[in-house]
Scaffold this motif. Structure first.
Motif, mmCIF file in Angstrom:
data_model
loop_
_atom_site.group_PDB
_atom_site.id
_atom_site.type_symbol
_atom_site.label_atom_id
_atom_site.label_comp_id
_atom_site.label_asym_id
_atom_site.label_seq_id
_atom_site.Cartn_x
_atom_site.Cartn_y
_atom_site.Cartn_z
ATOM 1 N N LEU A 80 0.723 -1.036 -0.048
ATOM 2 C CA LEU A 80 -0.196 -0.066 -0.088
ATOM 3 C C LEU A 80 0.797 1.037 -0.084
ATOM 4 N N ILE A 81 0.565 2.270 -0.774
ATOM 5 C CA ILE A 81 1.305 3.268 -1.115
ATOM 6 C C ILE A 81 0.707 4.770 -0.487
ATOM 7 N N ILE A 82 -0.178 4.988 -1.456
ATOM 8 C CA ILE A 82 -0.551 6.498 -1.114
ATOM 9 C C ILE A 82 -2.112 6.634 -1.442
ATOM 10 N N HIS A 83 -2.651 7.635 -0.953
ATOM 11 C CA HIS A 83 -4.132 8.290 -1.388
ATOM 12 C C HIS A 83 -3.677 9.612 -2.114
ATOM 13 N N PRO A 84 -3.767 9.950 -3.179
ATOM 14 C CA PRO A 84 -3.386 11.214 -3.819
ATOM 15 C C PRO A 84 -4.371 12.243 -3.503
ATOM 16 N N ILE A 85 -3.920 13.323 -3.413
ATOM 17 C CA ILE A 85 -4.649 14.646 -3.616
ATOM 18 C C ILE A 85 -4.301 15.291 -4.929
ATOM 19 N N SER A 86 -5.384 15.499 -5.588
ATOM 20 C CA SER A 86 -5.167 16.056 -7.138
ATOM 21 C C SER A 86 -5.100 17.320 -7.147
ATOM 22 N N ALA A 87 -4.141 17.822 -8.003
ATOM 23 C CA ALA A 87 -3.857 19.096 -8.226
ATOM 24 C C ALA A 87 -4.676 19.662 -9.527
ATOM 25 N N ASP A 88 -5.766 20.316 -9.068
ATOM 26 C CA ASP A 88 -6.790 20.698 -10.377
ATOM 27 C C ASP A 88 -6.714 22.329 -10.585
ATOM 28 N N ILE A 89 -6.573 22.613 -11.831
ATOM 29 C CA ILE A 89 -6.519 24.024 -12.047
ATOM 30 C C ILE A 89 -7.420 24.418 -13.306
ATOM 31 N N GLN A 90 -8.244 25.504 -13.220
ATOM 32 C CA GLN A 90 -9.405 25.758 -14.145
ATOM 33 C C GLN A 90 -8.910 27.295 -14.595
ATOM 34 N N GLN A 91 -9.429 27.443 -15.785
ATOM 35 C CA GLN A 91 -9.297 28.697 -16.504
ATOM 36 C C GLN A 91 -10.118 29.802 -15.996
ATOM 37 N N PRO A 92 -9.909 31.051 -16.044
ATOM 38 C CA PRO A 92 -10.956 31.787 -15.473
ATOM 39 C C PRO A 92 -12.427 32.158 -16.137
ATOM 40 N N TRP A 93 -12.500 31.424 -17.441
ATOM 41 C CA TRP A 93 -13.659 31.697 -18.163
ATOM 42 C C TRP A 93 -14.547 30.362 -17.974
ATOM 43 N N LEU A 94 -14.172 29.263 -17.265
ATOM 44 C CA LEU A 94 -14.870 28.160 -17.011
ATOM 45 C C LEU A 94 -15.866 28.361 -15.981
#
Length: 589
Positions: free
Chosen positions: A543-557
């Motif tokens: 067993l290794i890790i549970h990831p925390i996702s790096a999510d980025i959105q554009q200002p127009w979305l």
């Protein structure tokens, strides 16, 4: 199988950054145009778009936009909860919890297709009966059959070569045009989750019969989008389905006119494409690319100031996902249930530096995995701690004790004196190479020699199902937010399917079978703890890790939020055309 002692009792023993960004989108987007196009990407190519057959993430991401199951998840609710989709309301059940009745909404239609001979084709309860029957079709070899097999009343009639689409069973009936009744042999706490998966989306029989085994190349559903253009493993354009009847907060869905999906397997191309405005959002920024978007000087994950000034929004998101390295329990070198084989796998688990993985590969965006269950999954115990933690000194002592001697070359031999060489499959990617080096360093540090065999993940999975892979690091994302979806990965009868480790332990199987009959609560929680202990006793997984996702959105979305279970949010998001043009105006490539 011969087991000599109780292992549970033995547990004690970048990069560059493109600063001034022009946008390919600038050339595509005209502020006066009424067409709203969402630009997205998938990280791997799709395999096919038959909901009964596909199980890879790329295909499922597309299928959940093409086919409409009876239920889906509420977009806003946290913790997650189910909501009606093509059903009028949530289903009702009898007092035993075995008979479920769904009312299908009238006036829903499949997207147009020649198989309908120019007529509008309404979705009915019979379509859902047919769709579930397809999972039993032996010619399709559906990976989703486990959801219903031996659970529907009378489904033994489909076994031993007796399957027929024209054979009806008590457990699966269209009572009338819009009423579906499903009768289970026993209560199943996960049943309603199954009814929210693409695999149970409505399929029209005339379409399936028109295209046969090629239906995956001709997907025709009743979801929010339909295929407009499809260049395999390159570009897929989805067009809004005008027949779709769902709404959200008073807005008809979908809110965009098209979704243009590119297949982007190369990490750097994804990030540069996003920075150049070619994509409207990026989820799970690859670990090796995070220095391009996150500020390495801040001491915590935050956007680079120049990106924040452009209006981009960074959101860390805890994914219902577990990374683990599985080991083939039938492999002659590393498999088996004897003390010395368990000791070898235990030493490998003790020798892996998970904290370094989090710091180096995940850039701090992860938590150590204590059990197979990530946070926010039903059955997760925040107080549980794995007895197998990083301890290379203990790993070396364990190998010494069970006869794995260090030879003249500095590497250990097997207890019989023969050479010991481990083989780990790997993917030919930047992150794959970084992961290989970390594994090599950790295994070499305890005297274990390892070689790496590189191949595409799809080919590794095929070989894994045949038992031809010794070791492989992979990950599992929840199909539904319940612990059963993770513990089934080590259930013996699932060997050759999701159980790539081919772990087959009666003590585990019996507990799992008992647990799957129980709803979330103290009794099931106790069994889940025992299942975790068995995994950490025999170590078919590291067993290794549970990831925390790096999510980025554009200002127009607009209206973008990540859902813990559903893979995409394309039907809900909106595009501010003027903001898109303004944000990219004057940029220089």
């Amino acid at each position: 199988m011969k087991r000599l002692w109780n292992p549970i009792a033995a547990l004690a023993i970048a990069a560059c950054f493109v600063p001034a960004v022009a946008s390919a989108a600038d050339a595509r987007v005209d502020a006066a145009s009424p067409s709203k196009v969402l630009h997205a990407f998938l990280s791997t190519g799709e395999t096919g778009l038959d909901p009964a057959v596909a199980s890879d993430l790329a295909s499922l991401s597309l299928l959940e936009n093409l086919f409409d199951p009876l239920l889906r998840y509420d977009y806003d609710a946290r913790p997650v909860k189910l909501a009606p989709s093509s059903a009028r309301t949530l289903p009702t059940s009898d007092a035993t919890g075995t008979v479920w009745t769904f009312q299908v909404k009238p006036g829903m239609f499949f997207s147009d297709d020649p198989a309908f001979n120019g007529k509008k084709r309404e979705v009915t309860a019979a379509d859902y009966v047919y769709s579930i029957k397809r999972l039993y079709d032996p010619s399709l070899k559906s990976p989703w059959l486990f959801m219903f097999e031996d659970k529907l009343a009378g489904d033994e009639a489909y076994k031993n070569g007796k399957f027929s689409y024209d054979r009806n069973i008590e457990g699966l009936q269209a009572v009338d045009k819009y009423t579906l009744r499903i009768k289970l042999k026993a209560p199943d706490p996960s049943f309603l989750f199954y009814m929210a998966l693409p695999a149970t989306g409505a399929v029209a029989r005339e379409v399936a019969e028109a295209y046969g085994l090629q239906m995956g190349n001709h997907p025709v559903g009743s979801g929010p989008f339909a295929i407009e253009e499809w260049k395999r493993s390159d570009k897929i354009t989805l067009a809004a389905n005008p027949n779709y009847q769902q709404s959200y907060q008073g807005h008809k869905l979908p809110q965009v006119d098209k979704v243009e999906v590119k297949i982007m397997e190369e990490y750097q191309s994804r990030v540069l494409g996003f920075l150049n405005g070619e994509f409207d959002y990026i989820e799970q920024v690859p670990e090796s690319m995070r220095d391009m978007v996150l500020d390495p000087t801040s001491g915590k994950p935050v956007l680079k100031p120049e990106l924040a000034r452009r209006g981009m929004v960074f959101t860390p998101f805890p994914v219902l996902q577990t990374y683990y390295m599985w080991m083939n329990m039938e492999d002659p070198v590393i498999g088996g249930y004897s003390k010395e084989k368990v000791a070898l796998r235990r030493a490998i688990a003790l020798g892996y530096n998970s904290p370094e993985d989090i710091a180096l590969l995940k850039k701090g965006l992860a938590i150590p995995a204590q059990s197979p269950l990530p946070p926010n999954v039903l059955g997760y115990d925040p107080a549980y701690r794995s007895p197998v933690q990083y301890d290379p000194a203990l790993a070396r002592a364990l190998l010494d004790r069970f006869g794995y001697r260090v030879g003249k070359d500095g590497f250990r031999t097997r207890p019989d004196g023969s050479p010991l060489m481990l083989t780990m499959h790997t993917e030919p990617t930047t992150v794959g190479r970084l992961r290989d080096e970390l594994w090599r360093k950790n295994l070499n540090a305890i005297g274990l020699n390892v070689t790496f065999k590189s191949d595409k993940k799809t080919e590794i999975i095929k070989a894994s199902r045949l038992g031809k892979v010794q070791m492989f690091e992979t990950n599992w994302i929840a199909d539904f937010p319940d612990g059963d979806n993770f513990f089934q990965l080590l259930y013996g009868p699932n060997s050759g399917r999701a159980n790539y480790a081919r772990f087959n332990l009666p003590e585990y199987n019996q507990r799992y079978e008992h647990a799957r009959k129980l709803s979330d609560g103290p009794e099931r929680q106790k069994i889940y703890k025992e299942l975790s202990q068995l995994i950490q006793a025999y170590n078919p997984w590291v067993l290794i890790i549970h990831p925390i996702s790096a999510d980025i959105q554009q200002p127009w979305l607009k209206n973008y939020k990540r859902h813990p279970v559903e893979l995409t949010n394309w039907r809900y998001v909106d595009i501010d055309q003027q903001a898109r043009v303004a944000a990219t105006k004057g940029a220089v490539r």
